[in-house]
Motif scaffolding. Sequence first.
Motif, mmCIF file in Angstrom:
data_model
loop_
_atom_site.group_PDB
_atom_site.id
_atom_site.type_symbol
_atom_site.label_atom_id
_atom_site.label_comp_id
_atom_site.label_asym_id
_atom_site.label_seq_id
_atom_site.Cartn_x
_atom_site.Cartn_y
_atom_site.Cartn_z
ATOM 1 N N CYS A 169 2.287 10.927 -2.309
ATOM 2 C CA CYS A 169 3.756 10.990 -2.391
ATOM 3 C C CYS A 169 4.407 9.677 -2.814
ATOM 4 N N GLY A 170 3.644 8.583 -2.803
ATOM 5 C CA GLY A 170 4.197 7.289 -3.194
ATOM 6 C C GLY A 170 4.873 6.524 -2.080
ATOM 7 N N ASP A 171 4.935 7.082 -0.886
ATOM 8 C CA ASP A 171 5.591 6.394 0.220
ATOM 9 C C ASP A 171 4.671 5.318 0.801
ATOM 10 N N ALA A 172 5.263 4.407 1.559
ATOM 11 C CA ALA A 172 4.528 3.288 2.145
ATOM 12 C C ALA A 172 3.481 3.769 3.146
ATOM 13 N N TYR B 231 0.852 -1.187 0.000
ATOM 14 C CA TYR B 231 0.000 0.000 0.000
ATOM 15 C C TYR B 231 0.887 1.236 0.000
ATOM 16 N N ARG B 232 0.581 2.178 -0.891
ATOM 17 C CA ARG B 232 1.350 3.415 -1.031
ATOM 18 C C ARG B 232 0.418 4.615 -0.941
ATOM 19 N N HIS B 233 0.942 5.719 -0.438
ATOM 20 C CA HIS B 233 0.194 6.971 -0.374
ATOM 21 C C HIS B 233 0.134 7.560 -1.788
ATOM 22 N N ALA B 234 -1.078 7.791 -2.288
ATOM 23 C CA ALA B 234 -1.247 8.322 -3.639
ATOM 24 C C ALA B 234 -0.592 9.688 -3.786
#
Length: 164
Positions: free
Chosen positions: A119-122, A114-117
């Motif tokens: 910033c792309g971080d976990a 799962y990634r934060h839409a």
Amino acid sequence: MLGKTYESQVCSISRTLEMVGERWSLLIIRNAAFAGMTRFGEFRRSLGIATNVLQSRLDGFVEHGLMERRPSPEQPTVPEYVLTDKGSDLVPALVALTAWGDRWAAPDGPPILYRHAGCGDAVGHHLTCTTCGLMDDPTQVEAHPGPGMPEERAAVIRQRLATG
């Protein structure tokens, strides 16, 4: 032994199970939340679920306010099933269940990340104390009676906590 309903249980977990505790339920919610599925056929094909079971689950989600049934913009005679805010509020629980599964049931590593839409971080799940911050030991969580607990049960729990 619990039956098919949990009416005798005074617990938000049991009440939640009434809405999403059936085998297919969280998978349907998962596909709506993370894969953007809204159509009956999409859910059926992706899960291989029987049509009667799927319809029953979707109807239950609409009844409980987890999903909204509305006409498809492309085909108004075809309904879409869209998560409501109440349904979307299950996402943290799904992330937590996934983390548990990644640790205890994924021998080859996590199948989904799962990634934060933004910033792309976990994205993770963590227990947090409102005073102390991040908690690293889940055994330090105690269950205390809340305002919805009947007093006779609350007294038993308080006694159990007092005697350790």
